[in-house]
Design a protein around this motif. Sequence first.
Motif, PDB file in Angstrom:
ATOM      1  N   GLY A  90      -0.964  -5.871   3.247  1.00  0.00           N
ATOM      2  CA  GLY A  90       0.359  -5.291   3.035  1.00  0.00           C
ATOM      3  C   GLY A  90       0.439  -4.334   1.854  1.00  0.00           C
ATOM      4  N   LEU A  91      -0.620  -4.273   1.052  1.00  0.00           N
ATOM      5  CA  LEU A  91      -0.651  -3.347  -0.073  1.00  0.00           C
ATOM      6  C   LEU A  91      -1.079  -1.958   0.384  1.00  0.00           C
ATOM      7  CD1 LEU A  91      -2.489  -5.480  -2.800  1.00  0.00           C
ATOM      8  CD2 LEU A  91      -0.032  -5.066  -2.629  1.00  0.00           C
ATOM      9  N   THR A  92      -0.629  -0.951  -0.328  1.00  0.00           N
ATOM     10  CA  THR A  92      -1.206   0.370  -0.106  1.00  0.00           C
ATOM     11  C   THR A  92      -2.550   0.451  -0.820  1.00  0.00           C
ATOM     12  OG1 THR A  92      -0.213   1.351  -2.091  1.00  0.00           O
ATOM     13  CG2 THR A  92       1.102   1.406  -0.056  1.00  0.00           C
ATOM     14  N   LYS A 126      -0.874   4.815   2.337  1.00  0.00           N
ATOM     15  CA  LYS A 126      -0.843   3.991   3.542  1.00  0.00           C
ATOM     16  C   LYS A 126      -1.175   2.539   3.211  1.00  0.00           C
ATOM     17  CE  LYS A 126      -2.214   7.452   6.977  1.00  0.00           C
ATOM     18  NZ  LYS A 126      -3.221   7.770   8.026  1.00  0.00           N
ATOM     19  N   LYS A 127      -0.623   1.629   3.997  1.00  0.00           N
ATOM     20  CA  LYS A 127      -0.969   0.226   3.823  1.00  0.00           C
ATOM     21  C   LYS A 127      -2.374  -0.032   4.370  1.00  0.00           C
ATOM     22  CE  LYS A 127       3.680  -1.581   3.561  1.00  0.00           C
ATOM     23  NZ  LYS A 127       4.700  -2.533   4.093  1.00  0.00           N
ATOM     24  N   ARG A 129      -3.543  -2.365   6.037  1.00  0.00           N
ATOM     25  CA  ARG A 129      -3.594  -2.827   7.430  1.00  0.00           C
ATOM     26  C   ARG A 129      -3.745  -1.664   8.414  1.00  0.00           C
ATOM     27  NH1 ARG A 129       2.190  -4.062   6.773  1.00  0.00           N
ATOM     28  NH2 ARG A 129       1.565  -6.225   6.462  1.00  0.00           N
TER      29      ARG A 129
END
Length: 236
Positions: A90-92, A126-127, A129
């Motif tokens: 969930g982190l960029t 961007k994340k 994921r």
Amino acid sequence: MTVHASFESFSKKRGTRFAVQDLTFDVRAGRVVGLIGPNGAGKSTALAGLTGLVEATSGRARVFGTDYRSLRKPASRMGVNLDGMGVEPGLTGRRHLEICRLAAGAERDNVDRILDQVDLAAEAGKKVRDYSLGMRQRLGIASALIGNPQLLVLDEPANGLDPEGIQWLRRFLREFASAGGSALVSSHQLMELEQVADEVVILKQRTLFRGSLEEAKALGGGSLESAYFKILERAT
């Protein structure tokens, strides 16, 4: 030549069997060392021992003459990207590197500089994921670089990279070594190692070969891949 890392009769026993036994070799400044062997050969155990994640049963693994856990500001001496070192999806990419920077005590401008260095600046918002496997590999290398280390320990860094990414990795490792750094690279991609390694260690619980790339290739008629299989066959 300055030794950045060393294994001195490093052995690790799991239950009644050795995962790796009597491993001995050095990683010197200005050199890229390829660590190769079949699955279960002990490569991951060796790297974990060097980074303080595994306690040796006997012998020792040292970085800059001491145990990794004894280093002050270890991220400024050794950068690590091992298989299984996950990133919160969930982190960029930028946020992940900022957390790594804070943990390493590194300068704030390192994040932008390293994003440029690994060619992820355009994807930093961007994340994770949404990253491809190749982009995650670049982010892992960026995490290892965040403290401006002298030694890199990379586990399968070419995995998932497209041809352009592989070309970038070759160039990056050679430039890093040319600037006085060193790298210990575990890989199954023998043709890629042949493009970047100065020295090779072939491992199957015990050391089967250690020497220069040219010495290894000579055993296989000019091919590292041929030498690798010939050396493994002799050991069976």
